[in-house]
Design a protein around this motif. Structure first.
Motif, PDB file in Angstrom:
ATOM      1  N   ALA A 184      34.962  46.738  40.234  1.00 31.07           N
ATOM      2  CA  ALA A 184      35.999  47.310  39.360  1.00 31.07           C
ATOM      3  C   ALA A 184      35.569  48.698  38.891  1.00 31.07           C
ATOM      4  O   ALA A 184      34.586  48.843  38.160  1.00 31.07           O
ATOM      5  CB  ALA A 184      36.251  46.401  38.168  1.00 31.07           C
ATOM      6  N   ALA A 185      36.334  49.711  39.300  1.00 32.68           N
ATOM      7  CA  ALA A 185      35.964  51.096  38.990  1.00 32.68           C
ATOM      8  C   ALA A 185      35.905  51.342  37.479  1.00 32.68           C
ATOM      9  O   ALA A 185      35.026  52.055  36.992  1.00 32.68           O
ATOM     10  CB  ALA A 185      36.964  52.045  39.641  1.00 32.68           C
ATOM     11  N   ILE A 237      42.525  35.697  36.416  1.00 42.01           N
ATOM     12  CA  ILE A 237      41.883  36.941  36.878  1.00 42.01           C
ATOM     13  C   ILE A 237      42.019  37.068  38.392  1.00 42.01           C
ATOM     14  O   ILE A 237      42.326  38.139  38.923  1.00 42.01           O
ATOM     15  CB  ILE A 237      40.399  36.976  36.455  1.00 42.01           C
ATOM     16  CG1 ILE A 237      40.294  37.149  34.943  1.00 42.01           C
ATOM     17  CG2 ILE A 237      39.651  38.115  37.167  1.00 42.01           C
ATOM     18  CD1 ILE A 237      38.896  36.989  34.385  1.00 42.01           C
ATOM     19  N   PHE A 238      41.835  35.964  39.100  1.00 40.68           N
ATOM     20  CA  PHE A 238      41.970  36.010  40.564  1.00 40.68           C
ATOM     21  C   PHE A 238      43.416  36.360  40.947  1.00 40.68           C
ATOM     22  O   PHE A 238      43.645  37.051  41.942  1.00 40.68           O
ATOM     23  CB  PHE A 238      41.554  34.689  41.203  1.00 40.68           C
ATOM     24  CG  PHE A 238      40.125  34.307  40.910  1.00 40.68           C
ATOM     25  CD1 PHE A 238      39.143  35.273  40.782  1.00 40.68           C
ATOM     26  CD2 PHE A 238      39.766  32.981  40.738  1.00 40.68           C
ATOM     27  CE1 PHE A 238      37.832  34.931  40.502  1.00 40.68           C
ATOM     28  CE2 PHE A 238      38.454  32.625  40.459  1.00 40.68           C
ATOM     29  CZ  PHE A 238      37.488  33.606  40.335  1.00 40.68           C
ATOM     30  N   GLY A 286      41.765  42.814  30.796  1.00 42.24           N
ATOM     31  CA  GLY A 286      40.916  43.878  31.328  1.00 42.24           C
ATOM     32  C   GLY A 286      41.149  44.100  32.810  1.00 42.24           C
ATOM     33  O   GLY A 286      41.236  45.242  33.278  1.00 42.24           O
ATOM     34  N   ALA A 287      41.266  43.010  33.556  1.00 46.37           N
ATOM     35  CA  ALA A 287      41.522  43.137  35.000  1.00 46.37           C
ATOM     36  C   ALA A 287      42.885  43.775  35.252  1.00 46.37           C
ATOM     37  O   ALA A 287      43.044  44.614  36.145  1.00 46.37           O
ATOM     38  CB  ALA A 287      41.448  41.752  35.656  1.00 46.37           C
ATOM     39  N   ALA A 288      43.876  43.393  34.431  1.00 41.54           N
ATOM     40  CA  ALA A 288      45.225  43.938  34.615  1.00 41.54           C
ATOM     41  C   ALA A 288      45.272  45.429  34.266  1.00 41.54           C
ATOM     42  O   ALA A 288      45.928  46.217  34.948  1.00 41.54           O
ATOM     43  CB  ALA A 288      46.222  43.155  33.758  1.00 41.54           C
ATOM     44  N   VAL A 289      44.576  45.803  33.205  1.00 38.24           N
ATOM     45  CA  VAL A 289      44.557  47.218  32.812  1.00 38.24           C
ATOM     46  C   VAL A 289      43.897  48.055  33.901  1.00 38.24           C
ATOM     47  O   VAL A 289      44.357  49.152  34.241  1.00 38.24           O
ATOM     48  CB  VAL A 289      43.803  47.395  31.476  1.00 38.24           C
ATOM     49  CG1 VAL A 289      43.616  48.876  31.166  1.00 38.24           C
ATOM     50  CG2 VAL A 289      44.563  46.738  30.366  1.00 38.24           C
ATOM     51  N   ASP A 290      42.815  47.544  34.436  1.00 40.29           N
ATOM     52  CA  ASP A 290      42.108  48.241  35.507  1.00 40.29           C
ATOM     53  C   ASP A 290      43.080  48.577  36.645  1.00 40.29           C
ATOM     54  O   ASP A 290      43.097  49.693  37.171  1.00 40.29           O
ATOM     55  CB  ASP A 290      40.974  47.335  36.001  1.00 40.29           C
ATOM     56  CG  ASP A 290      40.014  48.086  36.917  1.00 40.29           C
ATOM     57  OD1 ASP A 290      39.883  49.304  36.761  1.00 40.29           O
ATOM     58  OD2 ASP A 290      39.396  47.429  37.770  1.00 40.29           O
ATOM     59  N   LEU A 291      43.910  47.611  37.000  1.00 42.23           N
ATOM     60  CA  LEU A 291      44.858  47.791  38.095  1.00 42.23           C
ATOM     61  C   LEU A 291      46.037  48.679  37.685  1.00 42.23           C
ATOM     62  O   LEU A 291      46.523  49.490  38.487  1.00 42.23           O
ATOM     63  CB  LEU A 291      45.337  46.413  38.563  1.00 42.23           C
ATOM     64  CG  LEU A 291      46.176  46.349  39.816  1.00 42.23           C
ATOM     65  CD1 LEU A 291      45.551  47.131  40.952  1.00 42.23           C
ATOM     66  CD2 LEU A 291      46.364  44.898  40.231  1.00 42.23           C
ATOM     67  N   LEU A 292      46.480  48.537  36.442  1.00 45.82           N
ATOM     68  CA  LEU A 292      47.579  49.389  35.983  1.00 45.82           C
ATOM     69  C   LEU A 292      47.195  50.865  36.032  1.00 45.82           C
ATOM     70  O   LEU A 292      48.050  51.732  36.223  1.00 45.82           O
ATOM     71  CB  LEU A 292      47.989  49.004  34.557  1.00 45.82           C
ATOM     72  CG  LEU A 292      49.076  47.933  34.433  1.00 45.82           C
ATOM     73  CD1 LEU A 292      49.278  47.540  32.971  1.00 45.82           C
ATOM     74  CD2 LEU A 292      50.386  48.382  35.053  1.00 45.82           C
ATOM     75  N   ARG A 342      39.790  49.206  24.779  1.00 43.54           N
ATOM     76  CA  ARG A 342      40.195  50.543  24.327  1.00 43.54           C
ATOM     77  C   ARG A 342      39.888  51.583  25.410  1.00 43.54           C
ATOM     78  O   ARG A 342      40.710  52.433  25.737  1.00 43.54           O
ATOM     79  CB  ARG A 342      39.459  50.907  23.025  1.00 43.54           C
ATOM     80  CG  ARG A 342      39.916  50.104  21.818  1.00 43.54           C
ATOM     81  CD  ARG A 342      39.634  50.857  20.522  1.00 43.54           C
ATOM     82  NE  ARG A 342      38.257  51.328  20.428  1.00 43.54           N
ATOM     83  CZ  ARG A 342      37.248  50.616  19.924  1.00 43.54           C
ATOM     84  NH1 ARG A 342      37.471  49.395  19.474  1.00 43.54           N
ATOM     85  NH2 ARG A 342      36.027  51.116  19.877  1.00 43.54           N
ATOM     86  N   PHE A 343      38.684  51.460  25.976  1.00 37.90           N
ATOM     87  CA  PHE A 343      38.254  52.399  27.024  1.00 37.90           C
ATOM     88  C   PHE A 343      39.184  52.303  28.245  1.00 37.90           C
ATOM     89  O   PHE A 343      39.692  53.319  28.738  1.00 37.90           O
ATOM     90  CB  PHE A 343      36.818  52.065  27.428  1.00 37.90           C
ATOM     91  CG  PHE A 343      36.280  52.895  28.559  1.00 37.90           C
ATOM     92  CD1 PHE A 343      35.655  54.118  28.309  1.00 37.90           C
ATOM     93  CD2 PHE A 343      36.389  52.474  29.876  1.00 37.90           C
ATOM     94  CE1 PHE A 343      35.161  54.891  29.353  1.00 37.90           C
ATOM     95  CE2 PHE A 343      35.901  53.229  30.922  1.00 37.90           C
ATOM     96  CZ  PHE A 343      35.281  54.448  30.659  1.00 37.90           C
ATOM     97  N   ALA A 344      39.414  51.088  28.708  1.00 37.48           N
ATOM     98  CA  ALA A 344      40.213  50.900  29.930  1.00 37.48           C
ATOM     99  C   ALA A 344      41.665  51.300  29.703  1.00 37.48           C
ATOM    100  O   ALA A 344      42.295  51.897  30.587  1.00 37.48           O
ATOM    101  CB  ALA A 344      40.118  49.443  30.385  1.00 37.48           C
ATOM    102  N   ALA A 345      42.202  50.975  28.518  1.00 35.58           N
ATOM    103  CA  ALA A 345      43.599  51.315  28.232  1.00 35.58           C
ATOM    104  C   ALA A 345      43.765  52.830  28.135  1.00 35.58           C
ATOM    105  O   ALA A 345      44.736  53.390  28.662  1.00 35.58           O
ATOM    106  CB  ALA A 345      44.058  50.640  26.943  1.00 35.58           C
TER     107      ALA A 345
END
Lengths: 123, 207
Positions: free
Chosen positions: A10-11, B130-131, B162-168, B194-197
């Motif tokens: 995950a980047a 998550i998967f 967190g996984a969803a934000v990463d992809l968004l 906060r960081f990922a968003a």
């Protein structure tokens, strides 16, 4: 300056951990999966590995097992995962992890654990 | 010297493709001791619509990498509800490789996976959710952003969000802006969210 390899597919997670560690004056490199991590580990000496479990190609368990099987100085490894399954922690230590953490890890906790494993802090 | 032990994929001998070649015979050959015979059976079962359940059961215990690959290819070709259900079942496995293979297979089946995606994203197990988000990463489907927005609006688990934000951050448009802001407020004490968003919000301009 201590060198840390972040291994995560995950980047955003890699970037988050990189910023925490670089702010604390660690030198950071990244790998997206266990294969890439193994190649980097054999080319460059790292002082610590921060390793995700779930990754494509070669997961965190596989990476650590391969790394621990190599004839080279063995740096400590933190296995870090989103998974809360009880078996994961056992498998992480069996694969050669020195510490198992559940994501997300707060910056102060990550730095404290990294410094402890590097011998810069006492538990 | 190879770092990782790789399995040699030996040429497929025609004799390993021995009769019977009817569907029942092929299913029984999935348990053959010779991996070449198992590989041929898995390949030829692509013409047997009722074979998905047997293929999934074999997949869960198959140790030969090349046979696993063929089973997954055949399951992807079949793409029926039984194949999808079997692949979902594989997501619950403790075998990381099997889970990753199931995720990759499901990513190839957008139309077949779409009807079950809501169920996956509402599964009681956060790891499975998550998967499900991981499946969306390469799922060519117009609903992907909508599903991700629903996750960050509704899912109580920080790592699913967190996984969803990463992809968004990769596929999101301005439609995700308000939900990302709400997510930051919902997980105000989680530095990672906060960081990922913030990262995703910055990237929405580019998408």
């Amino acid at each position: 300056m201590k060198r840390i390899l972040i291994v995560d597919d995950a980047a955003t997670v890699r970037l988050y951990h990189r910023e925490i560690l670089e702010t604390a004056d660690f030198m950071v490199d990244e790998a997206m999966n266990g294969i890439e991590a193994l190649e980097k580990a054999l080319q460059t000496g790292f002082d610590l590995f921060l390793v995700d479990i779930n990754m494509p190609k070669l997961d965190g368990y596989g990476f650590l097992r391969e790394l621990r099987g190599q004839d080279l100085p063995q740096a400590p490894a933190i296995m870090i995962s989103t998974e809360a399954q009880t078996n994961d922690e056992r498998r992480a230590y069996a694969a050669g992890a020195n510490l198992y953490l559940i994501k997300p890890v707060k910056p102060e906790r990550l730095l404290a654990q990294v410094r402890m494993l590097l011998g810069e802090l006492h538990p | 010297m190879a770092l990782i032990k790789t399995q040699c994929v030996e040429p497929i001998a025609e004799e390993a493709r021995e009769a019977p070649r009817d569907c029942a015979g092929l299913i029984s050959r999935l348990a053959a001791s010779d991996p070449t015979a198992r590989r041929w059976a898995a390949r030829d079962l692509v013409d047997c619509p009722e074979a998905a359940a047997a293929l999934v059961e074999r997949l869960k215990q198959e140790v030969d990498v090349s046979v696993r690959e063929v089973i997954l290819t055949t399951l992807t070709s079949l793409g029926d509800p039984i194949a999808i259900a079997g692949l979902v079942d594989c997501l619950r496995s403790e075998d990381t490789a099997l889970r990753n293979e199931a995720i990759e297979a499901m990513q190839q089946l957008p139309d077949a996976v779409a009807p079950v995606m809501h169920g996956l994203l509402a599964d009681p197990d956060p790891d499975l959710r998550i998967f499900a988000v991981n499946i969306l990463e390469s799922l060519c489907h117009p609903q992907v952003e909508t599903w991700l927005i629903e996750v960050i609006d509704q899912d109580p688990h920080v790592n699913v969000c967190g996984a969803a934000v990463d992809l968004l951050g990769e596929v999101g448009t301005r439609n995700a802006r308000a939900s990302l802001q709400r997510l930051k407020a919902r997980f105000a004490n989680e530095p990672y969210i906060r960081f990922a968003a913030d990262l995703a919000l910055g990237r929405l301009h580019e998408n």
